[in-house]
Write an enzyme that holds these catalytic residues in place. Structure first.
Site, PDB file in Angstrom:
ATOM      1  N   HIS A 122      44.140  35.529  -0.046  1.00  0.00           N
ATOM      2  CA  HIS A 122      45.078  35.403   1.075  1.00  0.00           C
ATOM      3  C   HIS A 122      46.081  34.299   0.819  1.00  0.00           C
ATOM      4  O   HIS A 122      45.723  33.126   0.895  1.00  0.00           O
ATOM      5  CB  HIS A 122      44.331  34.945   2.321  1.00  0.00           C
ATOM      6  CG  HIS A 122      43.632  36.035   3.045  1.00  0.00           C
ATOM      7  ND1 HIS A 122      43.405  35.977   4.387  1.00  0.00           N
ATOM      8  CD2 HIS A 122      43.113  37.203   2.625  1.00  0.00           C
ATOM      9  CE1 HIS A 122      42.760  37.070   4.760  1.00  0.00           C
ATOM     10  NE2 HIS A 122      42.565  37.825   3.714  1.00  0.00           N
ATOM     11  N   ARG A 147      47.244  39.051  -0.984  1.00  0.00           N
ATOM     12  CA  ARG A 147      47.849  39.406   0.296  1.00  0.00           C
ATOM     13  C   ARG A 147      48.835  38.307   0.670  1.00  0.00           C
ATOM     14  O   ARG A 147      48.495  37.122   0.583  1.00  0.00           O
ATOM     15  CB  ARG A 147      46.745  39.495   1.350  1.00  0.00           C
ATOM     16  CG  ARG A 147      47.224  40.038   2.681  1.00  0.00           C
ATOM     17  CD  ARG A 147      46.165  39.896   3.760  1.00  0.00           C
ATOM     18  NE  ARG A 147      46.288  38.625   4.437  1.00  0.00           N
ATOM     19  CZ  ARG A 147      45.743  38.346   5.622  1.00  0.00           C
ATOM     20  NH1 ARG A 147      45.020  39.253   6.249  1.00  0.00           N
ATOM     21  NH2 ARG A 147      45.895  37.170   6.177  1.00  0.00           N
ATOM     22  N   ASP A 210      49.260  42.423   5.763  1.00  0.00           N
ATOM     23  CA  ASP A 210      48.512  42.776   6.978  1.00  0.00           C
ATOM     24  C   ASP A 210      49.426  42.673   8.193  1.00  0.00           C
ATOM     25  O   ASP A 210      49.937  41.599   8.500  1.00  0.00           O
ATOM     26  CB  ASP A 210      47.319  41.814   7.120  1.00  0.00           C
ATOM     27  CG  ASP A 210      46.321  42.266   8.179  1.00  0.00           C
ATOM     28  OD1 ASP A 210      46.639  43.190   8.955  1.00  0.00           O
ATOM     29  OD2 ASP A 210      45.214  41.674   8.225  1.00  0.00           O
TER      30      ASP A 210
HETATM   31  O1  EZ4 Z   1      41.866  38.559  11.688  1.00  0.00           O
HETATM   32  O2  EZ4 Z   1      38.567  38.423  10.383  1.00  0.00           O
HETATM   33  O3  EZ4 Z   1      42.362  41.141   7.043  1.00  0.00           O
HETATM   34  N1  EZ4 Z   1      41.820  40.251   7.600  1.00  0.00           N
HETATM   35  C1  EZ4 Z   1      41.928  39.996   8.905  1.00  0.00           C
HETATM   36  C2  EZ4 Z   1      41.104  38.847   9.430  1.00  0.00           C
HETATM   37  C3  EZ4 Z   1      40.777  39.001  10.920  1.00  0.00           C
HETATM   38  C4  EZ4 Z   1      39.593  38.169  11.285  1.00  0.00           C
HETATM   39  C5  EZ4 Z   1      39.153  38.469  12.716  1.00  0.00           C
HETATM   40  O4  EZ4 Z   1      37.895  37.935  12.976  1.00  0.00           O
HETATM   41  O5  EZ4 Z   1      42.674  40.670   9.581  1.00  0.00           O
HETATM   42  O6  EZ4 Z   1      41.771  37.645   9.170  1.00  0.00           O
HETATM   43 CO    CO Z   2      43.240  42.456   8.572  1.00  0.00          CO
END
Ligand code: EZ4
Ligand code: CO
Length: 402
Positions: A122, A147, A210
């Site tokens: 992330h 991501r 996301d």
């Molecule tokens: O927001 O796990 O893709 N990952 C996500 C996470 C969710 C959390 C919620 O508990 O979208 O960061």
């Molecule tokens: Co997510």
């Protein structure tokens, strides 16, 4: 192999976790994760008050029968609390069975289908420049898939962007944080972010994004189309997925691959999206979708429809869940990618584990069972702290999906 002891351990080493520990009369213990972020004690109660009294004396080897007993036997089916509780029992029973045979769990699930599991990290930054720097740090650590989330000019706090460097934890103590949202600002900004990332890093790196359930189908279609030149690995949760039909509209307009399902809790949430081939990756997880037994059924159904897995793996899924996910990922044929956010140091101390990360790939290790333990004395030093996920409002105050 009768179940002799069962207990629920609630702890907060960096964030809250609910862990189920089952022990057989011959002294083999197994762990299951029962963490439902922001609603932890509801699952602890479901287990303590309603499930544990049913487990004493049951044969720990009868994993499928126990799953059906807890699912059909409750009369009230599905839902995140029920399915997370069932998942914890299921994980613990698979852990026990594999330990009793002295093999890592993936050997019971058909053996390894690959050498290791591709994971994505992330990267988040307040600005495009910060996000570029964050992605570049992941690539230096060997990640092959990242991501990318960025702050949006004009909005105070955005999903996926931490306030300080370090572990991103959206849940806040005592009360939910309130964040502000504008789909118009977001849609104008995101293509610029990915144009820049592709320019900086070239075609070789897998980029993911996301949306966190915030758009309407036609907005998501526009975003998917705008991002096509940058070849995303996937666009995640473009719309709230309670209405699978909405994905038909997105699908008509874009070839950007779609990933959905981190909040799904059963095969019934997934089936229409799979049957109609409306998505490319399914994000249902071991912990929230009924355990290893149920997630395997979901993955097998997905395989028919060319859909691969991309299990949720944020830090609110404990090391027990991560280990279970890695055994599952290694064994199934239609694996796609695994989300991976390293846990806080305190979490890793409470949950010593055999899984490992190397060059953007993970392996569950070869310890018998799941390969995760819980240090109960250390866990006791981190008592539960009430915490909530944020709520999100449009600029005029209307409540929106977070
Ligand atoms: O927001 O796990 O893709 N990952 C996500 C996470 C969710 C959390 C919620 O508990 O979208 O960061
Ligand atoms: Co997510």
């Amino acid at each position: 192999m009768k179940i002799a002891d069962a207990k629920v351990i609630v702890c907060s080493p960096g964030r809250n976790f609910v862990t189920l520990k089952l022990t057989t009369a011959d002294g083999i213990s197994g762990l299951g994760d029962a963490t439902l972020n922001g609603r932890e004690l509801a699952v602890a109660s479901y287990l303590n008050d309603h499930v544990l009294p049913l487990l004493a004396g049951r044969d720990a080897r009868r994993i499928e029968d126990t799953w059906q007993y807890l699912y059909k036997g409750a009369y009230w089916r599905r839902g995140p609390v029920t399915m997370t509780a069932i998942a914890a029992v299921d994980m613990a029973l698979w852990d026990i069975r594999a330990k009793s045979l002295g093999v890592p769990l993936y050997e019971l699930l058909g053996g390894a289908s690959r050498e290791a599991v591709l994971v994505y990290g992330h990267a988040g930054g307040a600005t495009i420049d910060d996000t570029v720097a964050a992605v570049s740090r992941f690539l230096q650590q060997g990640y092959q898939a990242v991501r990318a989330q960025s702050g949006i000019p004009g909005l105070d706090a955005t999903y996926g962007v931490g306030k300080a460097k370090g572990v991103y934890e959206p849940a806040t103590k005592d009360a939910p944080q309130e964040t502000a949202w504008s789909s118009a600002m977001y849609l104008n900004f995101v293509p610029e972010l990915f144009a820049r990332l592709r320019k900086e890093f070239g075609p070789g790196v897998h980029l993911l994004h996301d949306v966190h359930h915030r758009l309407t189908p036609i907005e998501a279609a526009r975003l998917g189309q705008a991002l096509e030149p940058y070849h995303l690995f996937w666009l995640e949760d473009p719309v709230p997925a309670e209405l699978p039909d909405g994905f038909r509209l997105i699908r008509q307009h874009t070839t950007t691959p779609l990933a959905v399902g981190e909040v799904f809790n059963s095969i019934y949430d997934c089936q229409q999206l799979l049957r109609e081939q409306l998505i490319d990756y399914l994000r249902a997880t071991v912990v929230h979708a009924g355990g290893i037994s149920h997630l395997r059924k979901i993955a097998h159904l997905a395989e028919l429809f060319h859909v691969r897995t991309g299990c949720h793996g944020a830090t609110d899924l404990s090391p027990v869940s991560l280990a279970a996910a890695l055994h599952f990922d290694l064994s199934i044929h239609n694996f796609g990618i695994q989300e991976y956010m390293p846990h806080a140091a305190a979490t890793d101390e409470v949950f010593p584990h055999a899984y490992r990360f190397r060059e953007g790939m993970m392996h569950p290790g070869d310890a018998p069972g799941l390969g995760v333990e819980i240090d109960e004395a250390k866990a006791a030093a981190f008592p539960y702290q009430r915490a909530y996920l944020p709520v999100n409002r449009l600029l005029d105050g209307t409540l929106h999906s977070w």
